[in-house]
Scaffold this motif. Sequence first.
Motif, mmCIF file in Angstrom:
data_model
loop_
_atom_site.group_PDB
_atom_site.id
_atom_site.type_symbol
_atom_site.label_atom_id
_atom_site.label_comp_id
_atom_site.label_asym_id
_atom_site.label_seq_id
_atom_site.Cartn_x
_atom_site.Cartn_y
_atom_site.Cartn_z
ATOM 1 N N MET A 110 0.829 -1.213 0.000
ATOM 2 C CA MET A 110 0.000 0.000 0.000
ATOM 3 C C MET A 110 0.863 1.261 0.000
ATOM 4 S SD MET A 110 -3.178 -0.966 -0.183
ATOM 5 C CE MET A 110 -4.186 0.359 0.407
ATOM 6 N N ASN A 111 1.956 1.252 0.749
ATOM 7 C CA ASN A 111 2.855 2.406 0.752
ATOM 8 C C ASN A 111 3.538 2.570 -0.602
ATOM 9 O OD1 ASN A 111 2.449 3.556 3.310
ATOM 10 N ND2 ASN A 111 3.825 2.073 4.266
ATOM 11 N N ARG A 112 3.860 1.462 -1.243
ATOM 12 C CA ARG A 112 4.465 1.505 -2.582
ATOM 13 C C ARG A 112 3.467 2.088 -3.596
ATOM 14 N NH1 ARG A 112 6.897 -3.995 -3.660
ATOM 15 N NH2 ARG A 112 8.390 -3.315 -2.111
ATOM 16 N N MET A 113 2.209 1.650 -3.520
ATOM 17 C CA MET A 113 1.177 2.175 -4.425
ATOM 18 C C MET A 113 0.938 3.656 -4.177
ATOM 19 S SD MET A 113 -1.525 -1.028 -4.464
ATOM 20 C CE MET A 113 -2.869 0.038 -4.836
ATOM 21 N N ALA A 114 0.892 4.061 -2.908
ATOM 22 C CA ALA A 114 0.679 5.472 -2.571
ATOM 23 C C ALA A 114 1.817 6.331 -3.112
ATOM 24 C CB ALA A 114 0.539 5.647 -1.064
ATOM 25 N N ALA A 115 3.045 5.870 -2.952
ATOM 26 C CA ALA A 115 4.193 6.625 -3.457
ATOM 27 C C ALA A 115 4.110 6.794 -4.973
ATOM 28 C CB ALA A 115 5.498 5.926 -3.061
ATOM 29 N N GLN A 116 3.659 5.756 -5.661
ATOM 30 C CA GLN A 116 3.528 5.829 -7.115
ATOM 31 C C GLN A 116 2.482 6.864 -7.515
ATOM 32 O OE1 GLN A 116 3.189 2.089 -9.311
ATOM 33 N NE2 GLN A 116 1.580 3.006 -10.563
ATOM 34 N N VAL A 117 1.304 6.795 -6.907
ATOM 35 C CA VAL A 117 0.222 7.730 -7.255
ATOM 36 C C VAL A 117 0.608 9.160 -6.897
ATOM 37 C CG1 VAL A 117 -2.160 8.390 -6.737
ATOM 38 C CG2 VAL A 117 -1.603 6.004 -7.131
ATOM 39 N N LEU A 118 1.190 9.357 -5.721
ATOM 40 C CA LEU A 118 1.585 10.708 -5.314
ATOM 41 C C LEU A 118 2.692 11.255 -6.205
ATOM 42 C CD1 LEU A 118 1.432 10.436 -1.423
ATOM 43 C CD2 LEU A 118 -0.262 11.396 -2.989
ATOM 44 N N GLY A 119 3.611 10.407 -6.629
ATOM 45 C CA GLY A 119 4.661 10.839 -7.557
ATOM 46 C C GLY A 119 4.086 11.261 -8.901
ATOM 47 N N GLU A 120 3.096 10.508 -9.369
ATOM 48 C CA GLU A 120 2.458 10.869 -10.641
ATOM 49 C C GLU A 120 1.675 12.170 -10.517
ATOM 50 O OE1 GLU A 120 2.085 6.225 -12.054
ATOM 51 O OE2 GLU A 120 0.252 7.301 -11.519
ATOM 52 N N LEU A 121 1.007 12.361 -9.381
ATOM 53 C CA LEU A 121 0.297 13.617 -9.143
ATOM 54 C C LEU A 121 1.280 14.784 -9.107
ATOM 55 C CD1 LEU A 121 -2.082 15.427 -8.339
ATOM 56 C CD2 LEU A 121 -1.693 14.712 -5.972
ATOM 57 N N LYS A 122 2.373 14.632 -8.386
ATOM 58 C CA LYS A 122 3.391 15.686 -8.289
ATOM 59 C C LYS A 122 3.898 16.065 -9.680
ATOM 60 C CE LYS A 122 8.005 16.512 -6.309
ATOM 61 N NZ LYS A 122 7.797 17.775 -5.606
ATOM 62 N N HIS A 123 4.234 15.050 -10.471
ATOM 63 C CA HIS A 123 4.736 15.286 -11.832
ATOM 64 C C HIS A 123 3.700 16.050 -12.661
ATOM 65 C CE1 HIS A 123 7.197 14.395 -15.405
ATOM 66 N NE2 HIS A 123 6.030 14.236 -16.024
ATOM 67 N N TYR A 124 2.457 15.598 -12.619
ATOM 68 C CA TYR A 124 1.383 16.225 -13.391
ATOM 69 C C TYR A 124 1.136 17.663 -12.926
ATOM 70 C CZ TYR A 124 -3.252 16.937 -15.437
ATOM 71 O OH TYR A 124 -4.328 17.434 -16.128
ATOM 72 N N ALA A 125 1.079 17.879 -11.617
ATOM 73 C CA ALA A 125 0.803 19.218 -11.085
ATOM 74 C C ALA A 125 1.941 20.188 -11.393
ATOM 75 C CB ALA A 125 0.558 19.148 -9.576
ATOM 76 N N GLU A 126 3.166 19.715 -11.309
ATOM 77 C CA GLU A 126 4.314 20.608 -11.496
ATOM 78 C C GLU A 126 4.658 20.867 -12.954
ATOM 79 O OE1 GLU A 126 6.595 19.598 -7.297
ATOM 80 O OE2 GLU A 126 7.514 18.925 -9.169
#
Length: 174
Positions: free
Chosen positions: A135-151
């Motif tokens: 679950m922590n691995r999945m969360a890191a993936q989704v949050l990383g993708e959000l960060k990339h998209y937002a920035e």
Amino acid sequence: MELINKIVIEQPVDKVWEIIADDFTNISKWASAIAQSTENPDLNTKLDDAPTGGRVCSAPLFGEVQETLTHFDSQKKHFRYEASAEKLPSYITTIANNFSLEALADDRTELTTSVELKLKPFPGYLLYPFMRLQMNRMAAQVLGELKHYAETGELHPRKLKSLKKQPTKVSAVN
């Protein structure tokens, strides 16, 4: 079981809120784990201030996922949803996710997610360490993708790769 993850996004809090909350139904636009997402047509009511009552997502790992908003506060930049999925393991009885944003500066936002899982004692408690890791691995993936998209305003390479794997519909021309 509660899993807390944080990420700092180099964008104003209102921009990040717009992506994850105001545009809640369109998570498939930027998250590689979600093939499709849409507003849930079965939810006739919505919370005050919320853009929708919830969404339906198609996720290869979990099948159809229904997420219902249970709390939405645009002033405090916090929302919560409960989820159910057709391929959710039977030892998980409840899953919910909280998203909170905090402005660290005019162009810097901290996003905190808190996933709440309620498990049946057996085999849930035995699988707890493995589930926590996954679950922590999945969360890191989704949050990383959000960060990339937002920035950047661009899709993360993982999302681009997932789009190539999705079947395309071919229509016949008469």
